[in-house]
Design a protein around this motif. Structure first.
Motif, short mmCIF file in Angstrom:
data_model
loop_
_atom_site.label_atom_id
_atom_site.label_comp_id
_atom_site.label_asym_id
_atom_site.label_seq_id
_atom_site.Cartn_x
_atom_site.Cartn_y
_atom_site.Cartn_z
N THR A 96 12.74 2.30 7.86
CA THR A 96 11.58 1.75 8.58
C THR A 96 12.03 1.33 9.97
O THR A 96 13.22 1.32 10.27
CB THR A 96 11.01 0.51 7.87
OG1 THR A 96 12.05 -0.46 7.78
CG2 THR A 96 10.48 0.82 6.49
N LYS A 102 -2.26 0.92 -4.24
CA LYS A 102 -2.17 -0.38 -3.57
C LYS A 102 -1.95 -1.48 -4.62
O LYS A 102 -2.55 -1.42 -5.71
CB LYS A 102 -3.47 -0.62 -2.82
CG LYS A 102 -3.46 -1.78 -1.87
CD LYS A 102 -4.80 -1.83 -1.15
CE LYS A 102 -4.94 -3.04 -0.28
NZ LYS A 102 -6.26 -3.12 0.31
N ALA A 161 5.44 -1.05 8.19
CA ALA A 161 5.16 0.24 7.53
C ALA A 161 6.33 0.64 6.66
O ALA A 161 7.48 0.34 6.97
CB ALA A 161 4.90 1.31 8.58
N GLU A 219 0.86 -1.20 0.00
CA GLU A 219 0.00 0.00 0.00
C GLU A 219 0.89 1.24 0.00
O GLU A 219 1.82 1.34 0.80
CB GLU A 219 -0.91 0.00 1.23
CG GLU A 219 -1.94 1.11 1.20
CD GLU A 219 -2.92 1.05 2.37
OE1 GLU A 219 -3.06 -0.03 2.98
OE2 GLU A 219 -3.53 2.09 2.65
N GLY A 263 2.60 0.73 3.53
CA GLY A 263 3.00 -0.44 4.31
C GLY A 263 2.94 -1.70 3.46
O GLY A 263 2.44 -1.68 2.33
N GLU A 316 -0.65 4.48 -0.38
CA GLU A 316 -1.49 5.60 0.04
C GLU A 316 -2.76 5.06 0.65
O GLU A 316 -3.32 4.10 0.10
CB GLU A 316 -1.82 6.46 -1.20
CG GLU A 316 -2.41 7.82 -0.91
CD GLU A 316 -2.76 8.55 -2.23
OE1 GLU A 316 -1.90 8.60 -3.12
OE2 GLU A 316 -3.90 9.02 -2.33
N PRO A 317 -3.30 5.49 1.69
CA PRO A 317 -2.81 6.63 2.50
C PRO A 317 -1.83 6.19 3.60
O PRO A 317 -1.11 7.04 4.13
CB PRO A 317 -4.10 7.16 3.12
CG PRO A 317 -4.99 5.97 3.26
CD PRO A 317 -4.63 5.05 2.13
N ASN A 318 -1.79 4.87 3.94
CA ASN A 318 -0.87 4.41 4.99
C ASN A 318 0.13 3.44 4.37
O ASN A 318 -0.13 2.23 4.31
CB ASN A 318 -1.63 3.71 6.12
CG ASN A 318 -2.67 4.62 6.75
OD1 ASN A 318 -2.37 5.74 7.12
ND2 ASN A 318 -3.90 4.15 6.82
#
Lengths: 472, 172
Positions: free
Chosen positions: A439, B141, A470, A400, A406, A402-404
């Protein structure tokens, strides 16, 4: 020649049941109005036109009432707190003079020490019904007097200067004017009582007057000794009539001291009051506000007078402040105009365009920053692949950005012996830490190993692992 | 009303007016200061704009690459879906399916999902091509599933299609 004549206080005098309004005349002497009968005024038989116009304009400053309108009392009192004393006197006078509702508004007090060192409270008050009615009538005419005093208080103030030991013992003062005689008695420097005596007419021989005066003085001395429980130390006399101090001394068989200089003082000063009765012996400035003779004011007026300096100071300071701030405001207003014009001119099309361009530039920089911080999905996958040891392979991977940002991994780890799991996974973690610098440092505790999913096949143990971390 | 109260009212009024003027003066001072600061900032902005006009122009042009300028959104969305499908096929990815979700449009962007199958290497290359050539479709994603060693990767790529509706004369 006097360039500036001091303004003299207007006086209202009550004498022999008549009212006189006294102001200063053109040549400086007292100008007395026609007397107004007191009963006519109280019954409403006359209106405010009886008051001379100049008197109305100057306002009613001082009222002189007969001594017998005034009461006084003296007694020991512990506290010196004004509020306590006033509350006490209000209650005491209210109870003593139930029929006089106004008595609570007209009283004064002060403390003094006796020769024995005892602290005494001296209270004085108005107790004549006619006074309260008169006051109400004058208030209706907007002529309520500021200070109310009596000839006795005026003499007390005057005699303090004339007699050196006035504050000690009993003193009698005889004041004769033609056929009128006034007797004043003071104890320990304070007025006790007075009497007014009308002497017989003088035809050829003043001895009748002398006899009458001696008799009345004698009687009054006896009254004094009863009231004060002390004797008179000395008798003083100011004669504007036929009886001399030496004659009276001889008749009484005791010393009578003549107070000299009063007549000269009055004839020298052009500002005489001119009334032959009660106020003879005084001139107009004696009743001015600067002289601190004893007087009574209505409690409301007293309160007004107490607050007046504060209010006047408040008004003066406020006005000065107002003036300064208004000046400041004017200057600021003048300065703000060119600034305002410049600011308006600054908002022309060119400037607005510049502002818009800069805003877009800022937005663009924000966008570039955001995009530069976005992790690359392809690079993340490549790094993950590089970090995989020989015996670990991926089953599922979620990257991922966006938005977090990871990574979530589900994979399989293979080992020929149980101890090898640890070695393989440690190597995996070290590789991940190397490839994903920035990280949080990853360790074995970040791996979720499902032991129930472990299988054995061809001499190898395989287990399912899961982990997430993350991205920077 | 008695005299003492009248005087208090006069005192109160004078002080109230004085304090009001003071309040107005303070406000005026702030207004003048603010206007002067605004003027200075405006001058600085203009100077900066003159000194860096080239960089600013370039940045603004570069920013345009992050947005797809469109006249008719539905039509352009269809085009973009098609281009993404073609791109995936260029990288030998199979079972390509491109789905957009216009109903989830959020302030100038629409979620787009590309599903495909292929080798992990080709998927990575395709993602790199997307990053390089389609800045207005950033990847948000990537979900990859691999059944076993050597098996093709089944992936789902979530994208964010950023657009800007423009008039015909401003389109770049």
């Amino acid at each position: 020649m006097r360039l500036f004549r001091k303004r003299v206080t207007p006086i209202t005098l009550i004498s022999n049941d008549e009212i006189y309004f006294i102001i200063q005349g053109g040549s400086g002497e007292g100008k007395i109005s026609e007397p107004v009968p007191l009963h006519s005024l109280l019954r409403g038989e006359v209106d405010s036109s009886v008051v001379p116009e100049p008197f109305r304009e100057q306002g009613n400053r001082v009222m002189v009432v007969p001594d017998y309108w005034l009461g006084n009392t003296s007694f020991p009192f512990q506290s010196r707190r004004k509020s306590l004393v006033e509350a006490f006197l209000e209650r005491k006078l209210g109870e003593e003079f139930r029929e006089l509702s106004g008595v609570k508004d007209f009283f004064g007090h002060f403390f003094y020490q006796t020769d024995q060192g005892e602290t005494m409270l001296y209270a004085y008050f108005l107790r004549e019904q006619a006074f309260f009615e008169l006051y109400d009538r004058l208030t209706e005419w907007d002529l309520s007097p500021r200070r109310i005093t009596t000839p006795a208080f005026l003499w007390e103030y005057r005699l303090k200067d004339e007699i050196s030991d006035f504050q000690r013992g009993g003193k009698a003062f005889v004041h004769t004017v033609s056929n009128d005689c006034f007797l004043y008695f003071f104890f320990e420097g304070h007025y006790l009582f007075s009497r007014q005596i009308t002497l017989p007419e003088v035809q050829t021989d003043p001895s009748d007057q002398l006899d009458t005066l001696a008799y009345e003085t004698d009687q009054s001395l006896y009254l004094f000794s009863q009231k004060a429980k002390a004797e008179i130390d000395r008798i003083y006399m100011a004669s504007f009539g036929y009886v001399e101090a030496s004659d009276l001394a001889e008749k009484l068989d005791r010393e009578v001291e003549e107070i000299t200089g009063l007549e000269e003082e009055l004839t020298e000063d052009s500002m005489t009051i001119g009334h032959p009765g009660l106020l003879s012996g005084f001139c107009l400035p004696d009743l001015s506000r600067t002289h601190k003779f004893l007087s009574i004011s209505h409690k409301q007026i007293e309160k007004e007078q107490q607050w007046k300096p504060v209010q006047q100071m408040g008004i003066a300071v406020g006005l000065i402040l107002l003036l300064l701030l208004s000046g400041e405001g004017l200057l600021l207003w003048k300065w703000s105009r060119p600034v305002g014009v410049e600011a308006t001119q600054g908002r022309d099309a060119g400037s607005m365009e510049a502002v818009r361009a800069l805003r877009q530039y800022n937005e663009a920089l924000d966008l570039f920053l955001k995009e530069s911080q976005r992790p690359s999905a392809s690079k993340t996958i490549i790094n993950l692949a590089r970090a995989l040891p020989e015996d670990v392979w991926i089953k599922e991977m979620v990257v991922e950005t966006e938005p977090n940002p990871g990574v979530v991994l589900v994979g399989t780890v293979r080992a020929s012996r149980p101890g090898q799991f640890r070695e393989t996974l440690t190597e995996f973690m070290e590789n991940l830490n190397n490839h994903f610098q920035g990280t949080r440092s990853l360790g074995l505790q970040d791996i979720d190993l499902d032991t129930e999913e472990c299988e054995t096949e061809n001499g190898y143990h395989t287990c399912v692992i899961a982990m997430k971390f993350a991205l920077p | 009303m008695d005299r003492i109260n009248k005087r208090w009212i006069v005192v109160g009024l004078i002080w109230a007016v004085a304090l009001s003027i003071d309040y107005w003066n303070v406000g005026e001072m702030y207004r003048i200061t603010e206007a002067r600061e605004r003027k200075v900032f405006l001058k600085m902005d203009e100077q900066f704009l003159r000194a860096h006009s080239q960089e600013i122009t370039e940045s603004l042009e570069k920013r345009e690459a992050f947005f797809h300028s469109v006249e008719a959104l539905n039509l352009e969305l269809l085009t973009v879906e098609n281009e993404l499908g073609v791109l995936a096929e260029e990288y030998e990815l199979t079972a390509v399916d491109v789905q957009s979700q216009p109903d989830k449009a959020n302030g100038g962007s629409i979620p787009v999902t590309v599903s495909c199958e292929g080798s992990l290497r080709k998927v990575v290359e395709c993602l790199e091509a997307l990053r390089r050539d389609y800045a207005y479709v950033p990847v948000t994603k990537v979900t990859i599933e691999i059944e076993g060693r050597g098996a093709p990767a089944r992936c789902e790529i979530s994208l964010n299609y950023r657009y800007r509706i423009v008039g015909p004369e401003t389109q770049t």
